[in-house]
Enzyme design. Structure first.
Site, mmCIF file in Angstrom:
data_model
loop_
_atom_site.group_PDB
_atom_site.id
_atom_site.type_symbol
_atom_site.label_atom_id
_atom_site.label_comp_id
_atom_site.label_asym_id
_atom_site.label_seq_id
_atom_site.Cartn_x
_atom_site.Cartn_y
_atom_site.Cartn_z
ATOM 1 N N ASP A 227 39.122 -17.634 -6.772
ATOM 2 C CA ASP A 227 38.505 -17.522 -7.610
ATOM 3 C C ASP A 227 38.689 -16.073 -7.335
ATOM 4 O O ASP A 227 38.905 -15.075 -6.633
ATOM 5 C CB ASP A 227 37.627 -18.198 -8.209
ATOM 6 C CG ASP A 227 37.703 -18.096 -9.720
ATOM 7 O OD1 ASP A 227 37.916 -17.193 -10.247
ATOM 8 O OD2 ASP A 227 37.989 -19.813 -9.892
ATOM 9 N N HIS A 260 34.072 -15.164 -13.359
ATOM 10 C CA HIS A 260 34.757 -16.034 -13.659
ATOM 11 C C HIS A 260 34.037 -17.324 -12.244
ATOM 12 O O HIS A 260 34.304 -17.959 -12.311
ATOM 13 C CB HIS A 260 36.526 -15.773 -14.083
ATOM 14 C CG HIS A 260 37.175 -17.509 -13.599
ATOM 15 N ND1 HIS A 260 37.621 -17.775 -12.777
ATOM 16 C CD2 HIS A 260 37.250 -17.700 -14.936
ATOM 17 C CE1 HIS A 260 38.368 -19.043 -13.298
ATOM 18 N NE2 HIS A 260 38.240 -19.444 -14.850
ATOM 19 N N ASN A 348 45.180 -23.753 -20.273
ATOM 20 C CA ASN A 348 44.543 -23.630 -21.439
ATOM 21 C C ASN A 348 46.015 -22.930 -22.941
ATOM 22 O O ASN A 348 45.277 -21.956 -23.166
ATOM 23 C CB ASN A 348 43.610 -22.290 -21.447
ATOM 24 C CG ASN A 348 42.621 -22.765 -20.696
ATOM 25 O OD1 ASN A 348 42.291 -23.749 -20.491
ATOM 26 N ND2 ASN A 348 41.664 -22.118 -19.738
ATOM 27 N N SER A 432 39.014 -24.098 -16.730
ATOM 28 C CA SER A 432 38.077 -23.398 -15.970
ATOM 29 C C SER A 432 36.873 -24.085 -15.359
ATOM 30 O O SER A 432 36.771 -24.181 -14.232
ATOM 31 C CB SER A 432 38.308 -22.318 -16.337
ATOM 32 O OG SER A 432 39.324 -21.112 -15.544
#
Length: 491
Positions: A227, A260, A348, A432
């Site tokens: 990530d 994130h 998404n 996520s």
């Protein structure tokens, strides 16, 4: 010039069966060139047409593994025929599987602007909040409206065509819930008071997984998080990792500032202010996102490779894109053959097709679900509610979640409270967030199966992990394209 990845024809690294010329080329020709200028390699051509191919080696995965190189499109065919035994894969980039802020696509012409709307954003005590992004649509279908960010006084002025607002979104980066309002007529000014995050609030994650009451699991399970990096945060302990971004410090695997990866890590293993699903796991952070940019497939391959070397048991990838990628497939396959499971976010795109790498058969693909009344009224998350509903009509698959036959499981991904860099907390939405919820639950369940974890690190170990998890999945009453087999649950 373009970037390409060179991989041995059948492996991710050379082995005893590899063509000796390929191994020699990777280690004695290309590897020393990682930090040098471009190479001039001979092309295989008739003697009278002798030609040199310019190749610049940018990065490497181990000395005998994949190489990121720069080649011109014109010389690609010459290289392919001159140096057989390699797969040549174009560099590709992946986005984080988080819901991004709504954005306008066009503003009204100045001659059409007849409403100046001044918005003031404060907390519930009336203190002004700065750097809050606000977007208002007077025509949502065409993304027509205006947007702006609040000043230190908590104020922003939007220039709009008309007073009728179809949708308004307010997005704080951290510390507060957002705000959403639809179909209203705005006066000349508007005051919005945001709700602070209560870390004891029962969001959808804690509705299904009462994490605060769960004991820590044995620290014998390692989870690799590929990530933006992780931390620093007082609720998180990072056991190791690597920064896989080219030309950055490999030892700097903390969050790149976007938050994130820290949010993802908190869902899995936070302990303290908030509790993750698998508090007690060993977290390994693999940063693949440069600040403000997408992640190269080469960085992701490098991260998977390092997670295998670090003996991770599970890998979380809350990222994706359309289309398959031969390079990443090779490394996910290598992970599976080393007894490691990769959990990947569906993406998404508003119920679009499942993104890659979630769509790959050896990945565990995760969709995002939510539950009514697990977030305050008038927050952004209310806009994610959409049919179909589960056996319990309060449950829904998020309107943003990608779906399809590749979906394996679903998990909470709407209005999730988790960690954010510098000891803060944030609300985020997306597959996520659902992906680490599933990864964390898998870690918790597998912690009760030491006999499986103790198996040799081969494909058989990964097979047994999946079999063990499969009988602990419960359907929520959605079709398989929405939820796969269902949700991982402790009972």
């Amino acid at each position: 010039m373009a970037n390409f990845i060179l991989l041995p024809a059948t492996q991710t690294q050379t082995n005893e069966d590899t063509n000796p010329k390929v191994k020699n080329f990777l280690t004695t020709v290309l590897e020393p060139a990682v930090k040098s200028e471009s190479l001039k390699l001979s092309a295989r051509m008739p003697a009278k047409q002798e030609k040199k191919i310019s190749v610049k080696v940018l990065d490497s995965i181990q000395e005998d593994g994949a190489k990121l190189v720069q080649l011109s499109d014109d010389e690609l065919a010459d290289f392919r025929f001159s140096y057989p035994g390699f797969r040549i894969i174009k560099e590709k980039f992946y986005k984080k599987a988080i819901i991004y802020h709504e954005a306008i696509e066009k503003k009204a012409k100045k001659s059409q602007v007849n409403n100046k709307l001044q918005i003031t954003v404060t907390d519930k005590a009336g203190n002004p909040l700065k750097d809050i992004y606000i977007v208002a649509f007077t025509d949502f279908a065409n993304r027509l409206g205006d947007s702006g960010t609040t000043t230190a006084k908590g104020k922003v002025t939007l220039a709009l065509k008309g007073k009728r607002i179809q949708r308004m979104y307010v997005y704080p980066e951290h510390s507060y819930w957002g705000y959403y309002r639809a179909s209203f007529t705005a006066a000349a000014s508007l005051h919005i008071a945001l709700t602070s995050i209560d870390i004891n609030y029962k969001d959808v994650l804690r509705y299904f997984y009462p994490t605060a009451s769960w004991p820590s699991i044995p620290a014998s399970i390692r989870v690799g998080i590929i990530d933006t990096g992780v931390g620093p945060h007082k609720d998180l302990v990072v056991s190791g990792g690597m920064n896989c971004v080219k030309d950055e410090d490999p030892k700097d695997f903390k969050d790149n500032g976007e938050g994130h990866g820290t949010h993802v890590a908190g869902i899995i293993g936070a302990s303290g202010g908030v509790h993750g699903v698998a508090a007690g796991v060993e977290i390994f952070s693999y940063r693949v996102f440069p600040v403000g940019k997408s992640a190269s497939n080469f960085y992701i391959m490098k991260a998977i490779n390092q997670a295998i070397l670090d003996k991770c048991d599970l890998i979380n990838m809350s990222l994706g894109e359309e289309g398959e990628d031969e390079g990443i497939i090779s490394y996910i396959k290598q992970a599976y053959n080393a007894g490691v499971l990769c959990f990947c976010a569906n993406g998404n795109d508003d119920r679009g097709k499942v993104n890659f790498p979630a769509s790959y058969s050896l990945s565990v693909a995760v969709s995002a679900m939510g539950r009514k009344k697990t977030f305050p009224a008038s927050v952004v998350e209310t806009s994610s509610i959409k049919a179909p509903y589960g056996k319990d009509k309060a449950n829904f698959i998020a309107d943003f979640s990608n779906i399809g036959p590749e979906t394996d499981v679903t998990a909470p991904g709407v209005g999730i409270i988790s960690t954010f860099p510098d000891d803060r907390y944030a609300i985020m939405d997306g597959t996520s967030m659902a992906c680490p919820a599933a990864t964390g639950m898998a870690a918790r369940l597998l912690s009760a199966a030491p006999e499986i974890l103790a198996m040799p690190r081969t494909q058989a170990r990964a097979d047994e992990m999946l079999k063990y998890l499969s009988v602990r999945i419960r359907s929520l009453g959605f079709k398989p394209t929405f939820e796969g087999k269902g949700m991982l649950l402790s009972e």
